[in-house]
Design a protein around this motif. Sequence first.
Motif, mmCIF file in Angstrom:
data_model
loop_
_atom_site.group_PDB
_atom_site.id
_atom_site.type_symbol
_atom_site.label_atom_id
_atom_site.label_comp_id
_atom_site.label_asym_id
_atom_site.label_seq_id
_atom_site.Cartn_x
_atom_site.Cartn_y
_atom_site.Cartn_z
ATOM 1 N N ALA A 78 36.295 27.095 -1.637
ATOM 2 C CA ALA A 78 37.482 27.165 -2.494
ATOM 3 C C ALA A 78 38.674 27.771 -1.754
ATOM 4 N N LYS A 79 38.426 28.828 -0.959
ATOM 5 C CA LYS A 79 39.528 29.468 -0.238
ATOM 6 C C LYS A 79 40.108 28.530 0.816
ATOM 7 N N GLU A 80 39.246 27.772 1.489
ATOM 8 C CA GLU A 80 39.712 26.810 2.485
ATOM 9 C C GLU A 80 40.554 25.716 1.837
ATOM 10 N N ILE A 81 40.130 25.289 0.666
ATOM 11 C CA ILE A 81 40.890 24.268 -0.067
ATOM 12 C C ILE A 81 42.260 24.804 -0.452
ATOM 13 N N GLN A 82 42.300 26.054 -0.930
ATOM 14 C CA GLN A 82 43.567 26.658 -1.308
ATOM 15 C C GLN A 82 44.520 26.733 -0.123
ATOM 16 N N VAL A 83 44.007 27.108 1.033
ATOM 17 C CA VAL A 83 44.830 27.178 2.242
ATOM 18 C C VAL A 83 45.330 25.792 2.625
ATOM 19 N N ALA A 84 44.456 24.785 2.512
ATOM 20 C CA ALA A 84 44.838 23.410 2.851
ATOM 21 C C ALA A 84 45.940 22.902 1.930
ATOM 22 N N VAL A 85 45.858 23.233 0.644
ATOM 23 C CA VAL A 85 46.892 22.826 -0.309
ATOM 24 C C VAL A 85 48.214 23.519 0.020
ATOM 25 N N GLU A 86 48.144 24.801 0.349
ATOM 26 C CA GLU A 86 49.357 25.540 0.704
ATOM 27 C C GLU A 86 50.009 24.971 1.963
ATOM 28 N N THR A 107 48.019 19.888 3.763
ATOM 29 C CA THR A 107 47.036 18.931 4.281
ATOM 30 C C THR A 107 46.166 18.368 3.163
ATOM 31 N N MET A 108 46.148 19.039 2.036
ATOM 32 C CA MET A 108 45.553 18.523 0.805
ATOM 33 C C MET A 108 46.568 18.709 -0.317
ATOM 34 N N LEU A 109 46.530 17.820 -1.296
ATOM 35 C CA LEU A 109 47.430 17.913 -2.444
ATOM 36 C C LEU A 109 46.668 17.571 -3.719
ATOM 37 N N PRO A 110 47.050 18.200 -4.860
ATOM 38 C CA PRO A 110 46.382 17.898 -6.128
ATOM 39 C C PRO A 110 46.792 16.512 -6.622
ATOM 40 N N LEU A 111 45.953 15.548 -6.399
ATOM 41 C CA LEU A 111 46.262 14.149 -6.713
ATOM 42 C C LEU A 111 45.831 13.820 -8.131
ATOM 43 N N ARG A 167 51.011 10.142 -7.688
ATOM 44 C CA ARG A 167 51.396 11.164 -8.674
ATOM 45 C C ARG A 167 50.670 12.475 -8.349
ATOM 46 N N ILE A 168 51.463 13.475 -7.984
ATOM 47 C CA ILE A 168 50.944 14.788 -7.616
ATOM 48 C C ILE A 168 50.938 15.699 -8.843
ATOM 49 N N GLY A 169 49.813 16.370 -9.075
ATOM 50 C CA GLY A 169 49.698 17.275 -10.213
ATOM 51 C C GLY A 169 50.433 18.578 -9.989
ATOM 52 N N GLY A 170 50.810 19.198 -11.099
ATOM 53 C CA GLY A 170 51.489 20.481 -11.059
ATOM 54 C C GLY A 170 52.952 20.372 -11.433
ATOM 55 N N CYS A 171 53.354 21.060 -12.499
ATOM 56 C CA CYS A 171 54.762 21.122 -12.896
ATOM 57 C C CYS A 171 54.948 22.264 -13.870
ATOM 58 N N ASP A 172 55.966 23.086 -13.634
ATOM 59 C CA ASP A 172 56.277 24.171 -14.563
ATOM 60 C C ASP A 172 57.692 24.041 -15.129
ATOM 61 N N VAL A 173 58.261 22.833 -15.019
ATOM 62 C CA VAL A 173 59.602 22.607 -15.569
ATOM 63 C C VAL A 173 59.541 22.510 -17.089
ATOM 64 N N GLY A 174 58.503 21.846 -17.616
ATOM 65 C CA GLY A 174 58.202 21.898 -19.044
ATOM 66 C C GLY A 174 59.131 21.116 -19.954
ATOM 67 N N ALA A 182 45.469 22.484 -11.602
ATOM 68 C CA ALA A 182 44.042 22.770 -11.476
ATOM 69 C C ALA A 182 43.165 21.639 -12.017
ATOM 70 N N LEU A 183 43.751 20.775 -12.841
ATOM 71 C CA LEU A 183 42.994 19.667 -13.417
ATOM 72 C C LEU A 183 42.864 18.485 -12.454
ATOM 73 N N HIS A 184 43.575 18.534 -11.337
ATOM 74 C CA HIS A 184 43.634 17.382 -10.445
ATOM 75 C C HIS A 184 43.063 17.754 -9.071
ATOM 76 N N PRO A 185 42.120 16.967 -8.588
ATOM 77 C CA PRO A 185 41.360 17.355 -7.395
ATOM 78 C C PRO A 185 42.211 17.415 -6.134
ATOM 79 N N PRO A 186 42.140 18.509 -5.396
ATOM 80 C CA PRO A 186 42.798 18.556 -4.088
ATOM 81 C C PRO A 186 42.247 17.426 -3.211
ATOM 82 N N THR A 187 43.151 16.615 -2.694
ATOM 83 C CA THR A 187 42.775 15.411 -1.956
ATOM 84 C C THR A 187 43.427 15.436 -0.587
ATOM 85 N N ALA A 188 42.668 15.118 0.427
ATOM 86 C CA ALA A 188 43.191 15.117 1.789
ATOM 87 C C ALA A 188 44.304 14.084 1.922
ATOM 88 N N ILE A 189 45.397 14.468 2.563
ATOM 89 C CA ILE A 189 46.536 13.549 2.650
ATOM 90 C C ILE A 189 46.207 12.322 3.484
#
Length: 210
Positions: free
Chosen positions: A3-11, A14-18, A40-47, A60-67
């Motif tokens: 999980a920590k490696e995935i978080q670093v990759a997203v940051e 190299t991975m994005l919540p697809l 379509r990339i997941g994540g939005c706080d504009v609301g 968090a609902l969308h799987p981190p996917t390698a670019i």
Amino acid sequence: MLAKEIQVAVEKGTMLPLMEEFYTIQGEGFHTGTAAYFIRIGGCDVGCHWCDVKESWNAALHPPTAINKIVTNAKNIADTVVVTGGEPLMWDMTLLTQNLKNENLKVHIETSGAYPLTGNWDWICLSPKKNMLPTATVYDNAHELKVIIYNKHDFIFAEEQAEKVNKNAILFLQPEWSKKEEMTPLIVDYVMKNPKWRVSLQTHKYLNIP
């Protein structure tokens, strides 16, 4: 991958919540009617209360996917890619756009502009929202300004945004889908009186395609 490696990759980007990817016809704005592969990339706080993809908000609902997987899927289908969300600029788009361009793909983004611009884009569609206004980096680089018209007050907001965006941006007014019968005639009238603006419609919804 832990999980920590995935978080670093997203940051790092190299991975994005697809959330989803699909090939369709661009339904809105300057490139209406043209074929494009949507990412379509997941994540939005504009609301936005009228958002038609609220399921994209929680990354968090969308799987981190390698670019590299995302790029491979895109290059096998299309020559133009549209990165949308959610709000894709919540994430670093540098590596995704670099890899897409390495495959000679044209790369577009649809964004609220609420976060600083990252990535190398052939076309930037800025659709600003009142509750999180765009950053200067997006105002300065947008090729297209698309303002959603939900009520009459949004015409004032549109003019405010037109003053802030760079002078080369093409200006569009688009009725919010649930208000289209009410707002479309007002937009038509407004554009005829203010011809610096153009009309944008969600033609993909009329065509019943994604």
